[in-house]
Design a protein around this motif. Structure first.
Motif, PDB file in Angstrom:
ATOM      1  N   ASP A 118      32.892  88.048  95.889  1.00 34.79           N
ATOM      2  CA  ASP A 118      33.341  89.408  95.579  1.00 34.79           C
ATOM      3  C   ASP A 118      33.221  89.767  94.097  1.00 34.79           C
ATOM      4  OD1 ASP A 118      34.639  90.130  98.319  1.00 34.79           O
ATOM      5  OD2 ASP A 118      35.357  88.124  97.831  1.00 34.79           O
ATOM      6  N   GLY A 119      33.057  88.765  93.261  1.00 39.67           N
ATOM      7  CA  GLY A 119      32.876  88.982  91.833  1.00 39.67           C
ATOM      8  C   GLY A 119      32.051  87.829  91.281  1.00 39.67           C
ATOM      9  N   ILE A 120      31.514  88.013  90.087  1.00 45.82           N
ATOM     10  CA  ILE A 120      30.570  87.038  89.539  1.00 45.82           C
ATOM     11  C   ILE A 120      31.010  86.578  88.151  1.00 45.82           C
ATOM     12  CG2 ILE A 120      28.189  86.714  88.713  1.00 45.82           C
ATOM     13  CD1 ILE A 120      27.322  88.763  90.844  1.00 45.82           C
ATOM     14  N   TYR A 121      31.077  85.256  87.971  1.00 46.40           N
ATOM     15  CA  TYR A 121      31.113  84.664  86.636  1.00 46.40           C
ATOM     16  C   TYR A 121      29.654  84.356  86.276  1.00 46.40           C
ATOM     17  CZ  TYR A 121      36.170  83.517  86.790  1.00 46.40           C
ATOM     18  OH  TYR A 121      37.547  83.559  86.833  1.00 46.40           O
ATOM     19  N   HIS A 122      29.098  85.101  85.345  1.00 48.66           N
ATOM     20  CA  HIS A 122      27.706  84.885  84.946  1.00 48.66           C
ATOM     21  C   HIS A 122      27.696  84.012  83.685  1.00 48.66           C
ATOM     22  CE1 HIS A 122      23.484  86.824  84.203  1.00 48.66           C
ATOM     23  NE2 HIS A 122      23.512  85.544  83.913  1.00 48.66           N
ATOM     24  N   VAL A 123      27.318  82.740  83.858  1.00 52.25           N
ATOM     25  CA  VAL A 123      27.309  81.798  82.738  1.00 52.25           C
ATOM     26  C   VAL A 123      25.967  81.889  82.010  1.00 52.25           C
ATOM     27  CG1 VAL A 123      27.586  79.388  82.031  1.00 52.25           C
ATOM     28  CG2 VAL A 123      28.854  80.269  84.006  1.00 52.25           C
ATOM     29  N   VAL A 124      26.061  82.096  80.701  1.00 52.05           N
ATOM     30  CA  VAL A 124      24.867  82.275  79.868  1.00 52.05           C
ATOM     31  C   VAL A 124      24.834  81.189  78.801  1.00 52.05           C
ATOM     32  CG1 VAL A 124      23.592  83.887  78.414  1.00 52.05           C
ATOM     33  CG2 VAL A 124      25.070  84.767  80.214  1.00 52.05           C
ATOM     34  N   ARG A 125      23.699  80.545  78.635  1.00 50.51           N
ATOM     35  CA  ARG A 125      23.564  79.483  77.641  1.00 50.51           C
ATOM     36  C   ARG A 125      23.187  80.058  76.284  1.00 50.51           C
ATOM     37  NH1 ARG A 125      19.600  74.110  77.997  1.00 50.51           N
ATOM     38  NH2 ARG A 125      19.665  73.601  75.775  1.00 50.51           N
ATOM     39  N   ALA A 126      23.992  79.709  75.262  1.00 53.17           N
ATOM     40  CA  ALA A 126      23.703  80.145  73.896  1.00 53.17           C
ATOM     41  C   ALA A 126      23.805  78.965  72.938  1.00 53.17           C
ATOM     42  CB  ALA A 126      24.662  81.259  73.482  1.00 53.17           C
ATOM     43  N   LYS A 224      29.083  94.354  92.360  1.00 56.34           N
ATOM     44  CA  LYS A 224      30.201  93.430  92.171  1.00 56.34           C
ATOM     45  C   LYS A 224      30.596  93.370  90.690  1.00 56.34           C
ATOM     46  CE  LYS A 224      28.482  90.464  95.921  1.00 56.34           C
ATOM     47  NZ  LYS A 224      29.433  90.870  96.959  1.00 56.34           N
ATOM     48  N   PRO A 225      31.895  93.209  90.390  1.00 59.10           N
ATOM     49  CA  PRO A 225      32.312  93.053  88.992  1.00 59.10           C
ATOM     50  C   PRO A 225      31.761  91.754  88.416  1.00 59.10           C
ATOM     51  CG  PRO A 225      34.149  92.602  90.466  1.00 59.10           C
ATOM     52  CD  PRO A 225      33.040  93.134  91.325  1.00 59.10           C
ATOM     53  N   VAL A 226      31.390  91.780  87.130  1.00 61.53           N
ATOM     54  CA  VAL A 226      30.798  90.618  86.469  1.00 61.53           C
ATOM     55  C   VAL A 226      31.596  90.269  85.219  1.00 61.53           C
ATOM     56  CG1 VAL A 226      28.719  89.631  85.424  1.00 61.53           C
ATOM     57  CG2 VAL A 226      28.497  91.283  87.289  1.00 61.53           C
ATOM     58  N   VAL A 227      31.891  88.983  85.053  1.00 60.18           N
ATOM     59  CA  VAL A 227      32.485  88.459  83.820  1.00 60.18           C
ATOM     60  C   VAL A 227      31.437  87.546  83.192  1.00 60.18           C
ATOM     61  CG1 VAL A 227      34.353  87.105  82.791  1.00 60.18           C
ATOM     62  CG2 VAL A 227      34.807  88.524  84.813  1.00 60.18           C
ATOM     63  N   TYR A 228      31.035  87.853  81.966  1.00 64.26           N
ATOM     64  CA  TYR A 228      29.997  87.077  81.294  1.00 64.26           C
ATOM     65  C   TYR A 228      30.637  85.958  80.475  1.00 64.26           C
ATOM     66  CZ  TYR A 228      26.949  90.934  82.619  1.00 64.26           C
ATOM     67  OH  TYR A 228      26.236  91.872  83.346  1.00 64.26           O
ATOM     68  N   LEU A 229      30.287  84.723  80.809  1.00 64.71           N
ATOM     69  CA  LEU A 229      30.821  83.550  80.118  1.00 64.71           C
ATOM     70  C   LEU A 229      29.714  82.962  79.255  1.00 64.71           C
ATOM     71  CD1 LEU A 229      32.733  81.923  83.111  1.00 64.71           C
ATOM     72  CD2 LEU A 229      33.578  83.587  81.442  1.00 64.71           C
ATOM     73  N   ILE A 230      29.892  83.019  77.938  1.00 67.54           N
ATOM     74  CA  ILE A 230      28.839  82.645  76.997  1.00 67.54           C
ATOM     75  C   ILE A 230      29.109  81.239  76.490  1.00 67.54           C
ATOM     76  CG2 ILE A 230      27.641  83.323  74.883  1.00 67.54           C
ATOM     77  CD1 ILE A 230      29.160  86.156  75.489  1.00 67.54           C
ATOM     78  N   ASN A 231      28.287  80.304  76.929  1.00 69.09           N
ATOM     79  CA  ASN A 231      28.483  78.888  76.627  1.00 69.09           C
ATOM     80  C   ASN A 231      27.871  78.544  75.269  1.00 69.09           C
ATOM     81  OD1 ASN A 231      29.033  76.169  76.781  1.00 69.09           O
ATOM     82  ND2 ASN A 231      27.558  75.735  78.406  1.00 69.09           N
ATOM     83  N   LEU A 232      28.750  78.320  74.282  1.00 67.50           N
ATOM     84  CA  LEU A 232      28.335  78.009  72.915  1.00 67.50           C
ATOM     85  C   LEU A 232      28.440  76.512  72.653  1.00 67.50           C
ATOM     86  CD1 LEU A 232      30.475  80.767  71.149  1.00 67.50           C
ATOM     87  CD2 LEU A 232      28.035  80.941  71.680  1.00 67.50           C
ATOM     88  N   SER A 233      27.858  76.077  71.565  1.00 61.06           N
ATOM     89  CA  SER A 233      28.102  74.708  71.105  1.00 61.06           C
ATOM     90  C   SER A 233      29.539  74.621  70.608  1.00 61.06           C
ATOM     91  CB  SER A 233      27.144  74.356  69.959  1.00 61.06           C
ATOM     92  OG  SER A 233      27.449  75.140  68.807  1.00 61.06           O
ATOM     93  N   LYS A 234      30.062  73.415  70.519  1.00 55.67           N
ATOM     94  CA  LYS A 234      31.421  73.228  70.013  1.00 55.67           C
ATOM     95  C   LYS A 234      31.551  73.816  68.610  1.00 55.67           C
ATOM     96  CE  LYS A 234      34.557  69.559  68.478  1.00 55.67           C
ATOM     97  NZ  LYS A 234      34.765  68.093  68.353  1.00 55.67           N
ATOM     98  N   GLY A 258      31.103  95.070  81.015  1.00 52.62           N
ATOM     99  CA  GLY A 258      31.720  93.874  81.583  1.00 52.62           C
ATOM    100  C   GLY A 258      32.441  93.100  80.503  1.00 52.62           C
ATOM    101  N   THR A 259      33.303  92.209  80.913  1.00 51.74           N
ATOM    102  CA  THR A 259      34.045  91.375  79.979  1.00 51.74           C
ATOM    103  C   THR A 259      33.185  90.204  79.536  1.00 51.74           C
ATOM    104  OG1 THR A 259      36.128  91.955  81.060  1.00 51.74           O
ATOM    105  CG2 THR A 259      36.133  89.991  79.662  1.00 51.74           C
TER     106      THR A 259
END
Length: 398
Positions: A118-126, A224-234, A258-259
């Motif tokens: 019903d909703g999406i966590y869109h994981v993006v590699r950065a 569908k609602p999307v939450v963008y999760l931006i995966n950074l280095s530590k 989107g968030t």
């Protein structure tokens, strides 16, 4: 980091979604972006949560407790034998690759899994890493965002072409169907956006247009609602700085909004490994400019994007948070506990959490609130509010 005000987004996707309490977020992304690592962290965090029930529905699906200080406070007050928080269901969806809409990789199976959430966590590699190969041989999160969105739009276009044709088809000897203006208007907007690789959600729709078109095409992905999760280095996460963050924020705002939540799987894994050593964990956080885990926020934002809220039942035996859809009436909320509660609903005795905390006098009783008129009796038309503490009265004749 992107400014907070750019992260907030009204729940436009909720208008297209299912009106149910058992809604799911799906974790989506290209291979090797940190998607499954994030899912594993959410799963491990849930399994390790003391007194929280945890269920792995299958290897790719889990239920995560929604962090809430109100729930924690009620548990400390009542000291119940059973403590059941609100839960968010999360599905790990296999990595997508370019050409999935034509069947490349897991192709249609992958896309059908997205249709089911019903909703999406869109994981993006950065983040750059010689040890983690990128499927396209270089790190470019904006390109990756375009890839995913293009594939989802293509799949949606294929889907709406099929269902609209079936809906409008006239059998032999039958008169032409009369199609509503709302359906035709919505159809035109949906097709125009999808053909330009833009999410269907970006168009402006009336409630009638959504209702008419959703009845024909209930499984659209790009509404569908999307939450963008931006995966950074530590390092980038701790410094709160990356060359990609402004570019990603700009892309998101120009593609439906989107968030955006920057996080670091690398750092989250380090924190998790120290979960049983509070002194070492504090030392790591202090040495990392106070950077804390963002997993609680990831869960709370996902829950909110699904337009879910919860009410509490509280007593010596159990304190429990019950998922309901935002806007549910009292009988529907009662039905979250048991269908008999809804069928035989008489009334709901309600106290707002803030009122209870302020006036209970540190005692697990509603006596003070009753004396102050803060403990209310509500009927069938009452719209339950997030954080209400409720006791339902019902009667089901045999």
């Amino acid at each position: 980091m992107p400014p907070k005000k750019a992260e907030e987004n009204p729940h436009a996707g909720a208008r297209w979604g299912r009106v149910k309490a058992n809604l799911k977020m799906g974790v989506v992304g290209l291979p090797n972006v940190g998607k499954s690592s994030l899912f594993n962290l959410l799963t491990e965090q849930s399994a390790a949560a003391e007194n929280f029930p945890f269920c792995t529905i299958d290897p790719n699906e889990a239920r995560c407790p929604v962090p809430d200080q109100r729930f924690k406070w009620l548990c400390e007050l009542y000291k119940p034998g059973s403590r059941v928080p609100a839960m968010l269901q999360v599905t790990d969806i296999a990595g997508l690759i370019r050409g999935a809409s034509e069947g490349a990789g897991l192709g249609n199976a992958f896309l059908s899994h997205i249709q089911a959430v019903d909703g999406i966590y869109h994981v993006v590699r950065a983040f750059e890493s010689d040890e983690v190969i990128h499927v396209d041989d270089s790190v470019d999160p904006v390109r990756d965002l375009e890839t995913i969105q293009s594939e989802l739009c293509k799949k949606d276009l294929e889907y709406v072409e099929k269902v609209c044709e079936a809906h409008e088809k006239v059998g032999k000897g039958q008169k032409a169907k009369k199609l509503s203006d709302a359906y035709l208007s919505a159809k035109e907007k949906v097709f125009e956006h999808l053909r330009n690789s833009n999410p269907a959600l970006m168009a402006d729709y009336s409630d009638a247009e959504i209702a008419e078109f959703k009845a024909v095409a209930p499984s659209l992905i790009t509404t569908k609602p999307v939450v963008y999760l931006i995966n950074l280095s530590k390092k980038a996460f701790i410094k709160k700085k990356s060359k990609w963050l402004p570019k990603i924020a700009e892309w998101v705002q120009s593609h439906g909004g989107g968030t955006c939540i920057p996080f670091s799987v690398e750092y989250e894994q380090e924190l998790f490994e120290l979960r049983e050593d509070e002194a070492a964990k504090k030392q790591l956080v202090d040495a990392s400019d106070g950077a804390k885990s963002v997993l609680p926020r990831v869960i709370k934002v996902g829950y909110k994007e699904l337009n879910l809220i919860y009410f509490f039942t509280a007593g010596e035996k159990e304190v429990r948070a019950w998922n309901i859809y935002n806007g549910a009436l009292a009988p529907q909320a009662a039905g979250a506990i048991h269908t008999d509660f809804e069928r035989g609903f008489i009334k709901a005795e309600v106290a707002g959490f803030d009122d209870f905390k302020e006036h209970c006098g540190g005692k697990a009783t509603m006596a003070n609130l009753k004396a102050l008129g803060k403990y209310r009796q509500e009927g069938k038309a009452y719209v339950v509010k997030d954080g209400d503490i409720i006791e339902f009265k019902f009667n089901v004749s045999k």
